[in-house]
Design a protein around this motif. Structure first.
Motif, PDB file in Angstrom:
ATOM      1  N   ASP A 207       0.837  -1.196   0.000  1.00  0.00           N
ATOM      2  CA  ASP A 207       0.000   0.000   0.000  1.00  0.00           C
ATOM      3  C   ASP A 207       0.876   1.252   0.000  1.00  0.00           C
ATOM      4  O   ASP A 207       1.882   1.311   0.716  1.00  0.00           O
ATOM      5  N   ASP A 229      -3.314  -0.972  -2.607  1.00  0.00           N
ATOM      6  CA  ASP A 229      -4.016   0.313  -2.631  1.00  0.00           C
ATOM      7  C   ASP A 229      -3.029   1.473  -2.706  1.00  0.00           C
ATOM      8  O   ASP A 229      -2.041   1.504  -1.966  1.00  0.00           O
ATOM      9  N   SER A 232      -5.001   3.821   1.334  1.00  0.00           N
ATOM     10  CA  SER A 232      -6.022   3.063   2.063  1.00  0.00           C
ATOM     11  C   SER A 232      -6.392   3.830   3.327  1.00  0.00           C
ATOM     12  O   SER A 232      -5.528   4.167   4.136  1.00  0.00           O
ATOM     13  N   HIS A 251      -4.218  -0.977  -6.609  1.00  0.00           N
ATOM     14  CA  HIS A 251      -5.585  -1.441  -6.392  1.00  0.00           C
ATOM     15  C   HIS A 251      -6.562  -0.288  -6.217  1.00  0.00           C
ATOM     16  O   HIS A 251      -7.684  -0.490  -5.776  1.00  0.00           O
ATOM     17  N   SER A 254      -8.834   3.359  -1.666  1.00  0.00           N
ATOM     18  CA  SER A 254      -9.799   2.549  -0.924  1.00  0.00           C
ATOM     19  C   SER A 254     -10.089   3.088   0.463  1.00  0.00           C
ATOM     20  O   SER A 254      -9.196   3.610   1.142  1.00  0.00           O
ATOM     21  N   SER A 257      -9.773  -2.063   4.328  1.00  0.00           N
ATOM     22  CA  SER A 257     -10.997  -2.757   4.702  1.00  0.00           C
ATOM     23  C   SER A 257     -11.396  -2.429   6.151  1.00  0.00           C
ATOM     24  O   SER A 257     -10.542  -2.246   7.014  1.00  0.00           O
ATOM     25  N   ASN A 282      -8.862  -1.627  -9.124  1.00  0.00           N
ATOM     26  CA  ASN A 282     -10.107  -1.016  -8.693  1.00  0.00           C
ATOM     27  C   ASN A 282      -9.951   0.492  -8.839  1.00  0.00           C
ATOM     28  O   ASN A 282      -8.828   1.000  -8.953  1.00  0.00           O
ATOM     29  N   ARG A 285     -13.056   2.805  -3.977  1.00  0.00           N
ATOM     30  CA  ARG A 285     -13.657   1.605  -3.392  1.00  0.00           C
ATOM     31  C   ARG A 285     -13.879   1.775  -1.897  1.00  0.00           C
ATOM     32  O   ARG A 285     -13.049   2.339  -1.185  1.00  0.00           O
ATOM     33  N   ILE A 286     -15.015   1.264  -1.422  1.00  0.00           N
ATOM     34  CA  ILE A 286     -15.276   1.100   0.004  1.00  0.00           C
ATOM     35  C   ILE A 286     -15.434  -0.393   0.247  1.00  0.00           C
ATOM     36  O   ILE A 286     -16.256  -1.051  -0.391  1.00  0.00           O
ATOM     37  N   LYS A 287     -14.637  -0.947   1.153  1.00  0.00           N
ATOM     38  CA  LYS A 287     -14.665  -2.400   1.372  1.00  0.00           C
ATOM     39  C   LYS A 287     -14.796  -2.704   2.863  1.00  0.00           C
ATOM     40  O   LYS A 287     -14.059  -2.176   3.687  1.00  0.00           O
ATOM     41  N   ASP A 318     -18.168  -2.697  -1.616  1.00  0.00           N
ATOM     42  CA  ASP A 318     -18.155  -4.149  -1.425  1.00  0.00           C
ATOM     43  C   ASP A 318     -18.224  -4.454   0.070  1.00  0.00           C
ATOM     44  O   ASP A 318     -17.237  -4.316   0.788  1.00  0.00           O
ATOM     45  N   TYR A 321     -16.289  -8.150   1.546  1.00  0.00           N
ATOM     46  CA  TYR A 321     -14.878  -8.205   1.172  1.00  0.00           C
ATOM     47  C   TYR A 321     -14.172  -9.376   1.850  1.00  0.00           C
ATOM     48  O   TYR A 321     -14.331  -9.628   3.049  1.00  0.00           O
TER      49      TYR A 321
END
Length: 404
Positions: A207, A229, A232, A251, A254, A257, A282, A285-287, A318, A321
Motif C-alpha cells: 500500500d 491500494d 487506504s 488497487h 480505498s 478494509s 479497482n 472503493r469502500i470495502k 463491497d 470483502y
C-alpha cells in the motif's frame, strides 16, 4: 556499557562542534543544524549508520527553537530505527533529507518492530528534501504469505508516523517497500505533498499510504504506483482530504478494509477529488468484511472529479470483502455506510461492470448518490451497474444506466 559510553562521548563532541553549551542540569542550549555526517555516518550504503542517525536525532531533539537535521546526498544503510520525542524545547524540527536510506533485508532485525523508520510523538515535524526511502522489498516479497493466508507474519512498513501533531511531508520518495510504504497512525494535522511512491504491480501488500485513527490529514499532488491500494483509509479516521493523486498501477483508492476487528472506530468526513487512476485493479472503493464483530459507521464521503483510465471496477462498494482464497461466512457486515456521493466520475472501464454497489443485507446502505457518471467499456459492449441492498439516487449523466 562501553558502546553506551562511546555514544555519549560522540554526542557531546558533536554538540561542541556545533557551538552548543550544556547547563549543569545537562540540558542542551542553542539553535542549530545537525548533520548526520558529524555524528559518524558514513553514507557508503554498506556501513550501518543507525547509531549515528540516532545520535544526531537525540542532539536535535534536545536543542531549542527551530532545528534542522540534515541527511546529505549519499546512501545510508539503516536497520530498524525510531526517531521519537517529545522534543520539549523544540519549536519545529525539519529533517532535510537529500540522501537515500537503504533498509536491511534481514527480517530478523524487525522481530520487535513492524516498522523500518518511525517518527513518533513529535510536534512540528517537517520531512523534506527529495530523499528516498529504499525498503529493498524485492528481496523479501517472495516470503510474504499474507495475500493468501490469514495467519501470516506481516513484513515491516517502510516509514511510519505515530502520534505526531502538525506534520509536513514534502517531496520525499519511497521505493520497493517490504509491506506498506507509508503509515500514518494516530496523527493530528498531517500534510503530505509531492510524494512519489514506486513498486511493481505484482509486489504484495505494498500500500502506498495507509491512514488509521487520524484527524485532519491532507495528501495532495502525489504519484503512487504500487502493488496494492495507492491510498487506504482505515478505521478511526476523520476529516481526510486526498487531492491531485495520480494512482497506478495498484488497487485504487480505498476506504477499508473495515469491520475486521473488534471495537473499530468510525470513519467520517472523507473528500477525494481531482485524482487520476490508470490501469488499476479497482477505482474508488469502500470495502468492509462480512462478518464484522462489532458495529461501526462509514459516512459523509465525497468522490469528485475522478478520471479513470482503463480501470477495473471504477466505482465499487463491497460489503462482502475477503481477499483470501476461501471465505465461508454468511453473516452480514455491521458497518453502516451512508451519505456517500460520487460526482463527475469519467473515463474508461476495462470490465463491463463499471459500478458495483454491494451493500450489507443486515444494514443496507443509505443516501448513496451518483451525479454525472460517464464510464465507457474498453471492450465491444456497454458498461452496466449492479446493486444490492441499496436504493441509490441519480442525477445528471448516467453511463452505465442506473440499477433497475
Amino acid at each position: 556499557m562501553e558502546m553506551e559510553k562511546k555514544m555519549k562521548l560522540l554526542f557531546l563532541l558533536a554538540l561542541l562542534c556545533h557551538g552548543f553549551s550544556i547547563t549543569d542540569g545537562g540540558r542542551v542550549v542553542g539553535l542549530g543544524t545537525f548533520n548526520v555526517m558529524n555524528f559518524g555516518a558514513r553514507g557508503n550504503g554498506v556501513t550501518d549508520d543507525s547509531q549515528a542517525f540516532l545520535a544526531a536525532w537525540k542532539a536535535a531533539c534536545a536543542s531549542t527553537g527551530a532545528v534542522n537535521l540534515v541527511i546529505p546526498s549519499g546512501t545510508y544503510f539503516l536497520n530498524p530505527i525510531k526517531f521519537r520525542g517529545p522534543c520539549k524545547n523544540v519549536q519545529s524540527l525539519t529533517v532535510q533529507m537529500k540522501g537515500t536510506l537503504k533498509a536491511s533485508t534481514d527480517l530478523k532485525q524487525y522481530k520487535t518492530s513492524g516498522v523500518w523508520v518511525e517518527f513518533g510523538w513529535v510536534d512540528g515535524l517537517t520531512l523534506t528534501g527529495g530523499g528516498t526511502f529504499n525498503g529493498q522489498g524485492e528481496v523479501t516479497w517472495p516470503l510474504n504469505t499474507c495475500p493468501k493466508q490469514k495467519n501470516c507474519k506481516i513484513p515491516p512498513t517502510s516509514l511510519m508516523f505515530v502520534n505526531t501533531n502538525n506534520t509536513i511531508v514534502n517531496g520525499i520518495k519511497s521505493v520497493n517497500s517490504k509491506f506498506f510504504h507509508i503509515g500514518v497512525l494516530g496523527c493530528q494535522n498531517f500534510q503530505g505533498s509531492g510524494i512519489k511512491i514506486t513498486a511493481p504491480a505484482e509486489s504484495p501488500n505494498t500500500d502506498g499510504i495507509h491512514l488509521e485513527r487520524n484527524s485532519g490529514v491532507n495528501i495532495s499532488n502525489s504519484e503512487i504506483a504500487t502493488g496494492d491500494d495507492c491510498v487506504s483509509v482505515g478505521q478511526g479516521n476523520s476529516y481526510i482530504t486526498l487531492n491531485g493523486i495520480k494512482c497506478g498501477p495498484g488497487h485504487g483508492i480505498s476506504v477499508g478494509s473495515l469491520g475486521k476487528y473488534k471495537d473499530e472506530k468510525d470513519v467520517q468526513g472523507l473528500i477525494v477529488q481531482d485524482c487520476t487512476l490508470t490501469e488499476t485493479d479497482n477505482g474508488i472503493r469502500i470495502k468492509t468484511w462480512a462478518n464484522s464483530p462489532t458495529n461501526s459507521i462509514c459516512a459523509n464521503m465525497t468522490f469528485e472529479n475522478i478520471v479513470m483510465n482503463n480501470v477495473a471496477n471504477p466505482i465499487i462498494i463491497d460489503q462482502s470483502y475477503c481477499p483470501y482464497a476461501s471465505c465461508q461466512s454468511s453473516a452480514s457486515s455491521k458497518v453502516k455506510i451512508s451519505d456517500i456521493h460520487f460526482k463527475n466520475i469519467t473515463g474508461t472501464s476495462k470490465t463491463p461492470v463499471a459500478v458495483t454497489l454491494r451493500c450489507s443485507k443486515g444494514i443496507p446502505c443509505e443516501r448513496v448518490s451518483l451525479d454525472d457518471v460517464d464510464l465507457n467499456f474498453t471492450g465491444e459492449n456497454s458498461t452496466f451497474a449492479t446493486c444490492l441492498n441499496v436504493k441509490a439516487e441519480y442525477t445528471g449523466t448516467q453511463n452505465p444506466p442506473p440499477c433497475q
